[in-house]
Design a protein around this motif. Sequence first.
Motif, PDB file in Angstrom:
ATOM      1  N   GLY A 123       0.891  -1.088  -0.029  1.00  6.21           N
ATOM      2  CA  GLY A 123      -0.461  -0.045  -0.111  1.00  6.21           C
ATOM      3  C   GLY A 123       1.018   1.251  -0.090  1.00  6.21           C
ATOM      4  N   LEU A 124       0.685   2.021  -0.627  1.00  8.35           N
ATOM      5  CA  LEU A 124       1.745   3.557  -1.589  1.00  8.35           C
ATOM      6  C   LEU A 124       1.360   4.754  -0.789  1.00  8.35           C
ATOM      7  CD1 LEU A 124       4.149   5.027  -1.915  1.00  8.35           C
ATOM      8  CD2 LEU A 124       3.331   4.623  -4.538  1.00  8.35           C
ATOM      9  N   ALA A 125       0.719   5.085   0.572  1.00  5.22           N
ATOM     10  CA  ALA A 125      -0.101   6.686   0.669  1.00  5.22           C
ATOM     11  C   ALA A 125       1.224   7.569   0.728  1.00  5.22           C
ATOM     12  CB  ALA A 125      -0.337   6.594   2.066  1.00  5.22           C
ATOM     13  N   GLN A 126       0.542   8.041  -0.414  1.00  7.08           N
ATOM     14  CA  GLN A 126       1.249   9.377  -0.741  1.00  7.08           C
ATOM     15  C   GLN A 126       0.756  11.283  -0.247  1.00  7.08           C
ATOM     16  OE1 GLN A 126       2.181   8.355  -5.400  1.00  7.08           O
ATOM     17  NE2 GLN A 126       3.582   9.589  -5.138  1.00  7.08           N
ATOM     18  N   GLY A 127      -0.376  10.363   0.695  1.00 10.91           N
ATOM     19  CA  GLY A 127      -1.180  11.468   1.183  1.00 10.91           C
ATOM     20  C   GLY A 127      -1.984  10.861   2.008  1.00 10.91           C
ATOM     21  N   ASP A 128      -3.175  11.540   2.646  1.00 10.58           N
ATOM     22  CA  ASP A 128      -3.614  11.067   3.335  1.00 10.58           C
ATOM     23  C   ASP A 128      -4.529  10.040   3.941  1.00 10.58           C
ATOM     24  OD1 ASP A 128      -2.532  13.423   4.755  1.00 10.58           O
ATOM     25  OD2 ASP A 128      -4.400  14.833   4.681  1.00 10.58           O
ATOM     26  N   VAL A 182       3.286  -1.202   4.496  1.00  9.25           N
ATOM     27  CA  VAL A 182       3.064  -0.130   4.149  1.00  9.25           C
ATOM     28  C   VAL A 182       4.100   1.596   3.584  1.00  9.25           C
ATOM     29  CG1 VAL A 182       1.205   2.414   4.616  1.00  9.25           C
ATOM     30  CG2 VAL A 182       0.810  -0.448   5.503  1.00  9.25           C
ATOM     31  N   ILE A 183       4.527   2.091   2.559  1.00 10.43           N
ATOM     32  CA  ILE A 183       4.420   2.937   2.551  1.00 10.43           C
ATOM     33  C   ILE A 183       4.189   4.035   2.511  1.00 10.43           C
ATOM     34  CG2 ILE A 183       6.582   4.144   0.568  1.00 10.43           C
ATOM     35  CD1 ILE A 183       7.065   0.894  -0.089  1.00 10.43           C
ATOM     36  N   ALA A 184       5.260   5.305   2.725  1.00  8.13           N
ATOM     37  CA  ALA A 184       4.405   6.249   3.335  1.00  8.13           C
ATOM     38  C   ALA A 184       4.903   7.256   3.008  1.00  8.13           C
ATOM     39  CB  ALA A 184       3.524   6.221   4.856  1.00  8.13           C
ATOM     40  N   GLU A 185       4.778   8.325   2.590  1.00 14.28           N
ATOM     41  CA  GLU A 185       5.291   9.329   2.350  1.00 14.28           C
ATOM     42  C   GLU A 185       5.412  10.844   4.031  1.00 14.28           C
ATOM     43  OE1 GLU A 185       4.750  11.725  -1.269  1.00 14.28           O
ATOM     44  OE2 GLU A 185       5.223  10.330  -2.877  1.00 14.28           O
ATOM     45  N   ALA A 232       5.157   2.465  15.305  1.00 12.94           N
ATOM     46  CA  ALA A 232       3.742   1.721  15.794  1.00 12.94           C
ATOM     47  C   ALA A 232       3.855   0.587  15.373  1.00 12.94           C
ATOM     48  CB  ALA A 232       2.788   2.710  15.936  1.00 12.94           C
ATOM     49  N   GLY A 233       4.339   0.889  14.165  1.00 11.78           N
ATOM     50  CA  GLY A 233       4.722  -0.596  13.181  1.00 11.78           C
ATOM     51  C   GLY A 233       3.390  -0.849  12.819  1.00 11.78           C
ATOM     52  N   LEU A 234       2.530  -0.007  12.296  1.00 12.88           N
ATOM     53  CA  LEU A 234       1.702   0.554  11.249  1.00 12.88           C
ATOM     54  C   LEU A 234       2.311   1.113   9.146  1.00 12.88           C
ATOM     55  CD1 LEU A 234      -1.275   1.039  13.554  1.00 12.88           C
ATOM     56  CD2 LEU A 234      -0.947  -0.643  12.415  1.00 12.88           C
ATOM     57  N   VAL A 235       3.493   2.046   9.408  1.00  9.56           N
ATOM     58  CA  VAL A 235       3.929   1.747   8.837  1.00  9.56           C
ATOM     59  C   VAL A 235       5.284   1.228   7.935  1.00  9.56           C
ATOM     60  CG1 VAL A 235       4.790   3.916   6.956  1.00  9.56           C
ATOM     61  CG2 VAL A 235       2.204   4.022   7.848  1.00  9.56           C
ATOM     62  N   HIS A 236       5.270   0.638   7.388  1.00 12.51           N
ATOM     63  CA  HIS A 236       6.515   0.449   7.786  1.00 12.51           C
ATOM     64  C   HIS A 236       8.065   0.864   6.548  1.00 12.51           C
ATOM     65  CE1 HIS A 236       3.905  -3.090   7.425  1.00 12.51           C
ATOM     66  NE2 HIS A 236       4.094  -3.661   7.741  1.00 12.51           N
ATOM     67  N   LEU A 237       7.662   1.635   5.756  1.00 10.49           N
ATOM     68  CA  LEU A 237       9.059   2.686   5.180  1.00 10.49           C
ATOM     69  C   LEU A 237       8.706   4.153   5.196  1.00 10.49           C
ATOM     70  CD1 LEU A 237      10.113   0.286   2.647  1.00 10.49           C
ATOM     71  CD2 LEU A 237      11.368   0.893   4.798  1.00 10.49           C
ATOM     72  N   LEU A 238       9.247   5.031   5.333  1.00  7.57           N
ATOM     73  CA  LEU A 238       8.464   6.097   4.977  1.00  7.57           C
ATOM     74  C   LEU A 238       9.652   6.708   3.964  1.00  7.57           C
ATOM     75  CD1 LEU A 238       9.266   7.714   8.412  1.00  7.57           C
ATOM     76  CD2 LEU A 238       7.151   7.802   7.708  1.00  7.57           C
ATOM     77  N   ALA A 239       9.203   7.430   3.061  1.00  9.95           N
ATOM     78  CA  ALA A 239       9.552   8.667   1.525  1.00  9.95           C
ATOM     79  C   ALA A 239       9.334   9.553   1.962  1.00  9.95           C
ATOM     80  CB  ALA A 239       9.315   8.021   0.309  1.00  9.95           C
ATOM     81  N   GLU A 240      10.198  10.040   1.553  1.00  7.20           N
ATOM     82  CA  GLU A 240      10.292  11.889   0.854  1.00  7.20           C
ATOM     83  C   GLU A 240       9.334  12.138  -0.097  1.00  7.20           C
ATOM     84  OE1 GLU A 240      11.726  14.085   2.977  1.00  7.20           O
ATOM     85  OE2 GLU A 240      13.141  11.738   3.878  1.00  7.20           O
ATOM     86  N   PRO A 241       8.353  13.587   0.613  1.00 11.43           N
ATOM     87  CA  PRO A 241       7.473  14.192  -0.278  1.00 11.43           C
ATOM     88  C   PRO A 241       7.828  13.558  -1.904  1.00 11.43           C
ATOM     89  CG  PRO A 241       7.475  15.652   1.878  1.00 11.43           C
ATOM     90  CD  PRO A 241       8.810  14.728   1.640  1.00 11.43           C
ATOM     91  N   GLY A 242       6.464  13.444  -2.914  1.00 15.06           N
ATOM     92  CA  GLY A 242       7.052  13.115  -4.129  1.00 15.06           C
ATOM     93  C   GLY A 242       7.813  12.141  -4.186  1.00 15.06           C
ATOM     94  N   GLN A 243       8.386  11.123  -3.488  1.00 13.85           N
ATOM     95  CA  GLN A 243       9.218  10.536  -3.772  1.00 13.85           C
ATOM     96  C   GLN A 243       8.878   8.724  -4.005  1.00 13.85           C
ATOM     97  OE1 GLN A 243      12.353  10.559  -5.622  1.00 13.85           O
ATOM     98  NE2 GLN A 243      11.421  12.694  -5.624  1.00 13.85           N
ATOM     99  N   GLY A 244       6.977   8.440  -3.667  1.00 16.92           N
ATOM    100  CA  GLY A 244       6.842   7.443  -3.004  1.00 16.92           C
ATOM    101  C   GLY A 244       7.172   6.826  -3.810  1.00 16.92           C
ATOM    102  N   ILE A 245       6.886   6.448  -4.770  1.00 11.22           N
ATOM    103  CA  ILE A 245       7.248   5.292  -6.065  1.00 11.22           C
ATOM    104  C   ILE A 245       8.525   5.265  -6.434  1.00 11.22           C
ATOM    105  CG2 ILE A 245       6.534   5.111  -8.609  1.00 11.22           C
ATOM    106  CD1 ILE A 245       3.780   7.111  -8.151  1.00 11.22           C
ATOM    107  N   GLU A 246       9.190   5.865  -6.422  1.00 13.67           N
ATOM    108  CA  GLU A 246      10.424   5.673  -6.417  1.00 13.67           C
ATOM    109  C   GLU A 246      11.108   4.539  -5.315  1.00 13.67           C
ATOM    110  OE1 GLU A 246      14.449   5.250  -8.240  1.00 13.67           O
ATOM    111  OE2 GLU A 246      12.824   6.462  -9.058  1.00 13.67           O
ATOM    112  N   ALA A 247      10.745   4.930  -4.173  1.00 12.93           N
ATOM    113  CA  ALA A 247      10.480   4.641  -2.853  1.00 12.93           C
ATOM    114  C   ALA A 247      10.103   3.184  -3.124  1.00 12.93           C
ATOM    115  CB  ALA A 247      10.179   5.142  -1.644  1.00 12.93           C
TER     116      ALA A 247
END
Length: 299
Positions: free
Chosen positions: A137-142, A157-160, A211-226
Amino acid sequence: MPPVTGPAVQLDFRKEFDARRLFNLRQLEVSYEESTGTLWTFMRPDGRPSYNPALLDDFHAWQQGITAMFADRPHDLRFLVLGSRTPGVFNLGGDLNLFAAKIRERDRAALVGYGKSCVRILHRNLNGLGLPVVTIGLAQGDALGGGFESLLSFNVVIAERGAKFGFPENLFGLFPGMGAYSLIARRIGAARAEEMILTGRTYTAEEMLEAGLVHLLAEPGQGIEATRDYIARQRRRHAGTRAVFQAGREVAPLSLEELDRIVEIWADACLDLGERDLKVMQRLVAAQNRLPSALAAAE
């Protein structure tokens, strides 16, 4: 000799139809990257970025199409990614306009039907559609309300940074009734699930990582690349990674029956709402309706 029209031929035609339809859905943009075995999907909802009934229909067709396309070659699909094309938003959750209308009509059956449609999509996704796939799941926003619920059904879950997560349903006297409690309780405990649901608080991507509900963080605008980087790192260890998530489902199984029972509880809670609660709900709808046009203007 007349053409063969038996059940096997009809079944093959159905599978072919479902597989073709996968790439022609109205509110889902789907593409398959053969080199990495990745199916990329992005939500493009009509109007408010929420789970309207037509989008739910597209998700059912999406899952049927994936199964049809890869049932005979399951190892060709290694990663399944879901994101959103709405700037700043993954998904804002349930169709609040529909909820308010059905509550005023006292139409419990419609509310239950909507909820059960949602949890069937969630449950199939939670189980990887029965395929040897890692879901992302890729969350580039809310991701709020049902948007957050659906995100929790993915393996990864990868989130920006800057994305927000939470359950605002408590603002109008409801709770997220389509998987949130079950999924969070299994991952980080029932007490934390109740805290998140009852406070209605909004959390940052960083807090959800802790908390363990998101697994990886990406910088804003970099979610697809991450996400691409994650897939590249995992390609050689895909079998082991997938097996770990499969083992997790064995350790903490979540049945469709449990999800259905909670939908019934949610529908009854809906019918207990008063007019004041419905007005709060509709004010939230009005704010969300302004969001896509405001974001488009900003873009």
